[in-house]
Write a protein that holds these residues in place. Structure first.
Motif, PDB file in Angstrom:
ATOM      1  N   SER A  56     -11.842  10.508   8.674  1.00  0.00           N
ATOM      2  CA  SER A  56     -10.192  10.641   8.518  1.00  0.00           C
ATOM      3  C   SER A  56      -8.837   9.465   7.764  1.00  0.00           C
ATOM      4  N   ILE A  57      -9.490   8.606   9.484  1.00  0.00           N
ATOM      5  CA  ILE A  57      -8.134   7.868   8.776  1.00  0.00           C
ATOM      6  C   ILE A  57      -8.405   7.173   7.726  1.00  0.00           C
ATOM      7  N   ASN A  58      -9.389   6.890   7.289  1.00  0.00           N
ATOM      8  CA  ASN A  58     -10.039   5.818   6.847  1.00  0.00           C
ATOM      9  C   ASN A  58      -9.892   6.471   4.544  1.00  0.00           C
ATOM     10  N   LEU A  59      -9.879   7.745   4.942  1.00  0.00           N
ATOM     11  CA  LEU A  59      -9.301   8.758   3.857  1.00  0.00           C
ATOM     12  C   LEU A  59      -7.821   8.296   2.801  1.00  0.00           C
ATOM     13  N   ILE A  60      -7.752   9.167   4.401  1.00  0.00           N
ATOM     14  CA  ILE A  60      -5.610   8.446   4.283  1.00  0.00           C
ATOM     15  C   ILE A  60      -5.605   7.596   3.848  1.00  0.00           C
ATOM     16  N   TYR A  61      -5.586   6.336   4.055  1.00  0.00           N
ATOM     17  CA  TYR A  61      -5.595   4.916   4.298  1.00  0.00           C
ATOM     18  C   TYR A  61      -5.616   4.449   2.915  1.00  0.00           C
ATOM     19  N   GLN A  62      -7.185   5.326   2.002  1.00  0.00           N
ATOM     20  CA  GLN A  62      -7.383   4.582   1.082  1.00  0.00           C
ATOM     21  C   GLN A  62      -6.522   5.747   0.214  1.00  0.00           C
ATOM     22  N   ALA A  63      -6.102   7.196   0.565  1.00  0.00           N
ATOM     23  CA  ALA A  63      -5.397   7.572  -0.956  1.00  0.00           C
ATOM     24  C   ALA A  63      -3.677   7.230  -0.424  1.00  0.00           C
ATOM     25  N   GLU A  64      -3.297   6.721   0.317  1.00  0.00           N
ATOM     26  CA  GLU A  64      -1.898   6.436   0.492  1.00  0.00           C
ATOM     27  C   GLU A  64      -1.246   5.116   0.340  1.00  0.00           C
ATOM     28  N   GLU A  65      -2.653   4.010   0.821  1.00  0.00           N
ATOM     29  CA  GLU A  65      -1.948   2.623   0.799  1.00  0.00           C
ATOM     30  C   GLU A  65      -3.001   1.954  -0.209  1.00  0.00           C
ATOM     31  N   GLN A  66      -4.036   2.763  -0.989  1.00  0.00           N
ATOM     32  CA  GLN A  66      -4.789   1.940  -2.123  1.00  0.00           C
ATOM     33  C   GLN A  66      -5.055   2.321  -3.270  1.00  0.00           C
ATOM     34  N   PHE A  67      -3.614   3.536  -3.273  1.00  0.00           N
ATOM     35  CA  PHE A  67      -3.873   4.127  -4.476  1.00  0.00           C
ATOM     36  C   PHE A  67      -3.667   3.513  -5.810  1.00  0.00           C
ATOM     37  N   LEU A  68      -4.466   4.021  -6.434  1.00  0.00           N
ATOM     38  CA  LEU A  68      -4.206   3.319  -8.041  1.00  0.00           C
ATOM     39  C   LEU A  68      -4.965   1.527  -7.756  1.00  0.00           C
ATOM     40  N   ASN A  69      -5.366   1.176  -6.898  1.00  0.00           N
ATOM     41  CA  ASN A  69      -5.769  -0.128  -6.657  1.00  0.00           C
ATOM     42  C   ASN A  69      -6.939   0.073  -7.319  1.00  0.00           C
ATOM     43  N   PRO A  70      -7.151  -0.672  -8.746  1.00  0.00           N
ATOM     44  CA  PRO A  70      -8.199  -0.664  -9.428  1.00  0.00           C
ATOM     45  C   PRO A  70      -9.859  -1.934  -8.961  1.00  0.00           C
ATOM     46  N   VAL A  71      -9.304  -2.654  -7.737  1.00  0.00           N
ATOM     47  CA  VAL A  71     -10.343  -3.738  -7.058  1.00  0.00           C
ATOM     48  C   VAL A  71     -10.208  -3.389  -5.780  1.00  0.00           C
ATOM     49  N   PRO A  72     -10.198  -2.412  -5.320  1.00  0.00           N
ATOM     50  CA  PRO A  72      -9.992  -2.382  -3.302  1.00  0.00           C
ATOM     51  C   PRO A  72     -10.920  -2.430  -3.000  1.00  0.00           C
ATOM     52  N   ILE A  73     -11.000  -3.947  -2.460  1.00  0.00           N
ATOM     53  CA  ILE A  73     -12.414  -4.443  -1.814  1.00  0.00           C
ATOM     54  C   ILE A  73     -11.785  -4.467  -0.699  1.00  0.00           C
ATOM     55  N   PHE A  74     -10.782  -3.967   0.229  1.00  0.00           N
ATOM     56  CA  PHE A  74     -10.888  -4.227   1.194  1.00  0.00           C
ATOM     57  C   PHE A  74      -9.867  -2.657   1.493  1.00  0.00           C
ATOM     58  N   LYS A  75     -10.423  -1.821   1.305  1.00  0.00           N
ATOM     59  CA  LYS A  75     -10.218  -0.125   1.915  1.00  0.00           C
ATOM     60  C   LYS A  75     -11.100   0.148   2.836  1.00  0.00           C
ATOM     61  N   TYR A  76     -12.193  -0.419   2.840  1.00  0.00           N
ATOM     62  CA  TYR A  76     -13.067  -0.428   4.331  1.00  0.00           C
ATOM     63  C   TYR A  76     -12.323   0.081   5.117  1.00  0.00           C
ATOM     64  N   LEU A  77     -11.197  -1.418   5.512  1.00  0.00           N
ATOM     65  CA  LEU A  77     -10.522  -1.845   6.658  1.00  0.00           C
ATOM     66  C   LEU A  77      -9.714  -1.270   7.247  1.00  0.00           C
ATOM     67  N   ASP A  78      -9.115   0.004   6.704  1.00  0.00           N
ATOM     68  CA  ASP A  78      -7.929   0.597   7.015  1.00  0.00           C
ATOM     69  C   ASP A  78      -6.660  -0.745   7.441  1.00  0.00           C
ATOM     70  N   GLY A  79      -6.207  -2.171   6.806  1.00  0.00           N
ATOM     71  CA  GLY A  79      -5.216  -2.904   6.492  1.00  0.00           C
ATOM     72  C   GLY A  79      -5.627  -3.480   7.405  1.00  0.00           C
ATOM     73  N   ASP A  80      -6.549  -4.144   8.347  1.00  0.00           N
ATOM     74  CA  ASP A  80      -6.900  -4.438   9.195  1.00  0.00           C
ATOM     75  C   ASP A  80      -7.441  -5.836   8.239  1.00  0.00           C
ATOM     76  N   LEU A  81      -6.951  -6.877   8.435  1.00  0.00           N
ATOM     77  CA  LEU A  81      -7.670  -7.730   8.115  1.00  0.00           C
ATOM     78  C   LEU A  81      -8.026  -9.273   8.052  1.00  0.00           C
ATOM     79  N   SER A  82      -7.778  -8.813   9.722  1.00  0.00           N
ATOM     80  CA  SER A  82      -8.487 -10.001  10.426  1.00  0.00           C
ATOM     81  C   SER A  82      -9.544 -10.492  10.978  1.00  0.00           C
TER      82      SER A  82
END
Length: 380
Positions: A56-82
């Protein structure tokens, strides 16, 4: 988890359609009430609840923070790029969000329910035009793509709407399944009928929850699924989810022939029987078999009591994912049972002939579909 043709599944049924209908109209549970079934269903739903929380957390993150990103290579990281998170991801020490996307794609493709009707409306098309106009001003790539492929961005927005709605649905179901496990531990739930009733009450309580979704572009808010669309949890998301994931599903590469001449796949999507309630419990753990990914995710979160119960049976750890799959199917029959009970047209004890006839027709329609599912697990 390979799928077998419905006629082969039917050959080893233990419960026929008439018995399914009788149980539904009698208010009985589809799954037999035994201590082992209670342990399996509550334990696997607790594990599933933990997994759905992450989904749930990841799908909502994708829809809100990766919206219309044509190359969402970090979409599974929920914004944590550590570096640590990226390293764990590369080593596959993570939740398999690919399965969550499989479910989203199934809902998106089968396109049933009120939400899909709204996505076909002029109001949604108008929202898409406003969103695309705002996005094009800030994204040169999308500004180039849109005139070349005018249907591309509206389709991405439509997909994002399904993604967010599924994330909202799983948020409710995650909390419900974890609450169920807590209720079983403190003695409020002691039987399979109590499990079905608990889930039904949770679905009914959330039935009217509004489903809405908006995005922010350049500090300006845009509605994708506005409140005035009147979309709600049960009718517009939960029921289409059951239809798309529990029942229809999608044929998996490598399990049936996609050759049109072989005619192994029905041309009518409504006749698909590739969902969770029809699948043979034989996870291959191979790439491209999405339910195997779910079994692995649930394995990582198994309650110790259920894990020990699995270890004492057949091949111990060697076939634990097969055991999880079988328990999961039993639990999904309980969830389906609860959804049917919660949407029955009239009370089962009604003496009105018209009401009883409506209930019989409703139960009969479900029995027709469930009668070719893996109802052998209900008598296990």
């Amino acid at each position: 988890m390979p799928i077998v043709p419905a006629e082969l599944v039917h050959a080893h049924l233990s419960i026929d359609r008439e018995e399914v209908q009788r149980r539904l109209l009698a208010g009985e549970t589809l799954l037999r009430d035994t201590p082992d079934h209670l342990l399996e269903v509550v334990g696997v739903l607790e594990s599933y609840g933990e997994v759905l929380d992450a989904y749930s957390i990841n799908l909502i993150y994708q829809a809100e923070e990766q919206f219309l990103n044509p190359v969402p290579i970090f979409k599974y990281l929920d914004g944590d790029l550590s570096p640590a998170k990226i390293w764990r991801h590369l080593n596959h020490d993570r939740i398999n969000f690919e399965y969550a996307e499989y479910c989203q794609k199934a809902m998106f493709w089968h396109a049933t329910g009120g939400m899909d009707a709204y996505l076909d409306s002029d109001a949604f098309a108008d929202n898409c035009r406003r969103i695309i106009a705002a996005k094009r001003r800030r994204d040169p790539l999308l500004a180039l793509l849109n005139p070349l492929f005018p249907g591309f961005l509206p389709e991405l927005i439509r997909s994002a709407a399904t993604t967010h709605a599924l994330g909202q649905f799983w948020r409710v179901m995650s909390d419900l399944f974890l609450d169920l496990a807590a209720a079983e531990r403190d003695g409020r739930v002691r039987s399979i009928p109590a499990v079905v009733e608990f889930i039904k009450d949770g679905l009914v309580a959330a039935a009217a929850n509004p489903i809405s979704y908006g995005v922010s572009i350049g500090g300006e808010h845009f509605w994708v699924l506005p409140p005035e669309a009147g979309l709600t949890f049960l009718v517009d998301v939960a029921v289409p989810y059951v239809e798309a994931v529990f029942l229809r599903g999608m044929p998996f590469l490598g399990t049936v022939s996609f050759n049109a001449q072989a005619q192994q796949i029905s041309p009518d999507q409504a006749q698909f029987t590739y969902g969770a309630l029809y699948a043979d419990p034989l996870p291959s753990m191979g790439a491209g078999i999405p339910p195997s990914l779910l079994m692995q995710d649930m394995y990582r979160h198994l309650p110790e009591a259920l894990h020990q119960w699995y270890l004492e049976r057949t091949r111990g750890e060697g076939d634990v994912r097969v055991k999880i799959c079988m328990s999961f199917q039993k639990s999904m029959f309980c969830v389906t049972n609860a959804a049917i009970n919660g949407t029955m047209p009239h009370p089962l004890n009604s003496s009105d002939p018209a009401a009883r006839a409506a209930n019989e027709a409703y139960a009969g329609a479900w029995a027709q579909r469930l009668g070719i599912a893996r109802t052998d697990c209900l008598a296990a």
